[in-house]
Design a protein around this motif. Structure first.
Motif, PDB file in Angstrom:
ATOM      1  N   SER A   1      31.000   5.620  55.587  1.00  0.00           N
ATOM      2  CA  SER A   1      31.739   6.280  56.672  1.00  0.00           C
ATOM      3  C   SER A   1      33.237   6.050  56.569  1.00  0.00           C
ATOM      4  O   SER A   1      33.992   6.467  57.457  1.00  0.00           O
ATOM      5  CB  SER A   1      31.234   5.779  58.028  1.00  0.00           C
ATOM      6  OG  SER A   1      31.370   4.365  58.134  1.00  0.00           O
ATOM      7  N   LYS A   2      33.686   5.406  55.488  1.00  0.00           N
ATOM      8  CA  LYS A   2      35.121   5.154  55.298  1.00  0.00           C
ATOM      9  C   LYS A   2      35.904   6.468  55.288  1.00  0.00           C
ATOM     10  O   LYS A   2      35.479   7.452  54.701  1.00  0.00           O
ATOM     11  CB  LYS A   2      35.345   4.408  53.988  1.00  0.00           C
ATOM     12  CG  LYS A   2      36.809   4.238  53.607  1.00  0.00           C
ATOM     13  CD  LYS A   2      36.963   3.668  52.205  1.00  0.00           C
ATOM     14  CE  LYS A   2      38.412   3.679  51.755  1.00  0.00           C
ATOM     15  NZ  LYS A   2      38.585   3.145  50.388  1.00  0.00           N
ATOM     16  N   ILE A   3      37.053   6.461  55.946  1.00  0.00           N
ATOM     17  CA  ILE A   3      37.929   7.619  55.965  1.00  0.00           C
ATOM     18  C   ILE A   3      39.291   7.240  55.390  1.00  0.00           C
ATOM     19  O   ILE A   3      39.638   6.067  55.339  1.00  0.00           O
ATOM     20  CB  ILE A   3      38.105   8.181  57.396  1.00  0.00           C
ATOM     21  CG1 ILE A   3      38.732   7.117  58.309  1.00  0.00           C
ATOM     22  CG2 ILE A   3      36.779   8.682  57.948  1.00  0.00           C
ATOM     23  CD1 ILE A   3      39.093   7.617  59.689  1.00  0.00           C
ATOM     24  N   ASN A   4      40.031   8.241  54.964  1.00  0.00           N
ATOM     25  CA  ASN A   4      41.394   7.994  54.519  1.00  0.00           C
ATOM     26  C   ASN A   4      42.280   7.738  55.728  1.00  0.00           C
ATOM     27  O   ASN A   4      42.071   8.310  56.805  1.00  0.00           O
ATOM     28  CB  ASN A   4      41.928   9.184  53.731  1.00  0.00           C
ATOM     29  CG  ASN A   4      41.198   9.382  52.421  1.00  0.00           C
ATOM     30  OD1 ASN A   4      40.796   8.416  51.774  1.00  0.00           O
ATOM     31  ND2 ASN A   4      41.010  10.633  52.034  1.00  0.00           N
ATOM     32  N   LEU A   5      43.277   6.911  55.554  1.00  0.00           N
ATOM     33  CA  LEU A   5      44.156   6.562  56.663  1.00  0.00           C
ATOM     34  C   LEU A   5      44.818   7.800  57.264  1.00  0.00           C
ATOM     35  O   LEU A   5      44.974   7.889  58.484  1.00  0.00           O
ATOM     36  CB  LEU A   5      45.216   5.562  56.190  1.00  0.00           C
ATOM     37  CG  LEU A   5      46.084   4.923  57.275  1.00  0.00           C
ATOM     38  CD1 LEU A   5      45.227   4.123  58.246  1.00  0.00           C
ATOM     39  CD2 LEU A   5      47.139   4.021  56.632  1.00  0.00           C
ATOM     40  N   ASP A   6      45.171   8.774  56.414  1.00  0.00           N
ATOM     41  CA  ASP A   6      45.838   9.962  56.936  1.00  0.00           C
ATOM     42  C   ASP A   6      44.887  10.896  57.672  1.00  0.00           C
ATOM     43  O   ASP A   6      45.320  11.864  58.286  1.00  0.00           O
ATOM     44  CB  ASP A   6      46.580  10.716  55.820  1.00  0.00           C
ATOM     45  CG  ASP A   6      45.658  11.143  54.676  1.00  0.00           C
ATOM     46  OD1 ASP A   6      44.440  10.980  54.808  1.00  0.00           O
ATOM     47  OD2 ASP A   6      46.184  11.629  53.655  1.00  0.00           O
ATOM     48  N   GLU A   7      43.589  10.614  57.642  1.00  0.00           N
ATOM     49  CA  GLU A   7      42.607  11.385  58.408  1.00  0.00           C
ATOM     50  C   GLU A   7      42.359  10.784  59.790  1.00  0.00           C
ATOM     51  O   GLU A   7      41.731  11.414  60.646  1.00  0.00           O
ATOM     52  CB  GLU A   7      41.254  11.419  57.690  1.00  0.00           C
ATOM     53  CG  GLU A   7      41.192  12.082  56.350  1.00  0.00           C
ATOM     54  CD  GLU A   7      39.790  11.993  55.774  1.00  0.00           C
ATOM     55  OE1 GLU A   7      39.082  13.011  55.794  1.00  0.00           O
ATOM     56  OE2 GLU A   7      39.405  10.887  55.315  1.00  0.00           O
TER      57      GLU A   7
END
Length: 375
Positions: free
Chosen positions: A218-224
């Motif tokens: 479930s990791k997301i990119n910081l800019d998301e």
């Protein structure tokens, strides 16, 4: 930390509540030997700052079991010890916290290793004990990791059939998800299940979040993060969630460690350890402040667009009785016309900027969610 700086941050984010575990093993490290100093200081400070507390009543004490393999469970013969803990905490803090929550994610082996039967009995007897010692303090039950991979819907149904739900003020769920667009449907279906069993019990989301580092799928990119925080809160409120607790406030690792091969638990926060805000913090703050006390408005609003199937929107009635519209496009940008309403103010939930409009009845909508105050 219980510091002025931390409470200033909580208020900056617009949060009104904090969720904190009243750890049995910390409060009663040896049988009959209680240590209240840390929790007394915390509760008094939160009350002084006007921040409400949801107190988790959870887990076992170190002295309770003979073997380590029995941790995170309360067998029936051990239940009187747990109920004594519930009684002590209910009496001491019941008038100082704003709600209690019984356990945490019992439908996962990480937090409950006993049987369903034993947990449902623990819940029933804890409800009875809290009703006895702290009758005016709301109680939420369940605290379920609400995901299909764990057959959470089936567990919720079993719990409803075995627990005296009428004694609870809310049912709490943790709908962690890789696909945020499914949040609305998942919580809506949970409400329908509760209602179909004859209960009108509110749903509280006592955990939801997405890590920006580590190895979780479930990791997301910081800019998301800002986009996902905004949309998650809107999906959940539209589905009827009356309370939402974001997991969590702080990361425990710095931003230069996000790509290391480690557990994602260190990266769920809205704020870095040095108090620097992550992108999602601003979005959380805007929604927490703008929609504080608002209710989802089921009334229809006339939106004229050439791409109706690509538009997601939610209409809210603010505590001041004005209408607030949150809207975004699921695909390409669209032009939206509000023929019977006018836009007073429009906020970009990703940047926090107020958008200036040439026409108060028309706006360009993209994948970035907008919060709009209507006349």
């Amino acid at each position: 930390s219980n510091s002025e700086k931390e409470y200033s941050l909580i208020k900056e984010l617009g949060a009104k509540w904090v969720r904190v575990d009243f750890s049995w093993r910390k409060l009663e490290p040896q049988k009959g030997n209680w240590n209240f100093s840390k929790y007394d200081a915390f509760v008094d400070k939160a009350n002084e700052e006007g921040i409400k507390i949801l107190g988790e009543l959870n887990y076992d004490a170190n002295w309770l079991h003979k073997g380590k393999d029995q941790s995170r469970r309360i067998d029936l013969e051990e239940l009187p010890h747990f109920l004594n803990y519930v009684e002590v905490i209910g009496k001491r803090y019941g008038t100082k916290v704003s709600a209690f929550e019984i356990w945490n994610e019992p439908n996962t082996k990480r937090f409950w290793t006993g049987s369903n039967r034993d947990f449902f009995e623990l819940t029933n007897q804890s409800l009875n004990k809290l009703e006895e010692v702290s009758p005016n303090t709301p109680i939420t039950i369940g605290s379920l990791f609400y995901h299909p991979i764990l057959f959470a819907k089936s567990y919720l149904k079993k719990m409803i059939n075995k627990v005296n739900v009428n004694k609870a003020d809310a049912i709490s769920l943790h709908p962690y998800s890789i696909n945020i667009s499914k949040l609305n449907k998942r919580i809506t279906k949970a409400k329908e299940l509760i209602s179909s069993n004859g209960y009108n019990t509110p749903i509280w989301i006592t955990e939801i979040g997405y890590p920006t580092g580590g190895l979780y799928p479930s990791k997301i990119n910081l800019d998301e993060q800002a986009n996902i925080v905004s949309k998650s809160l809107i999906y959940l409120t539209k589905a009827g969630s009356e309370m939402i607790y974001w997991y969590c406030l702080f990361d425990s690792k710095n931003d230069d460690e996000t790509n290391k091969k480690m557990s994602s638990e260190a990266f769920f926060g809205l704020v870095w350890p040095n108090y620097k805000l992550k992108p999602g913090a601003n979005s959380f703050s805007i929604i927490a402040k703008e929609l504080n006390g608002a209710t989802y408005n089921t009334s229809k609003i006339q939106l004229e667009t050439n791409k109706p199937n690509s538009i997601f929107h939610a209409l809210y009635k603010s505590k001041n009785d004005s209408d607030i519209l949150v809207i975004w496009s699921k695909k390409k940008q669209s032009i939206i016309k509000l023929n019977d309403r006018s836009i007073i103010k429009c906020i970009d939930l990703l940047t926090g900027e107020t958008i200036r409009l040439n026409n108060p009845k028309e706006i360009k909508v993209t994948n970035a969610p907008l919060l709009i105050h209507l006349d």
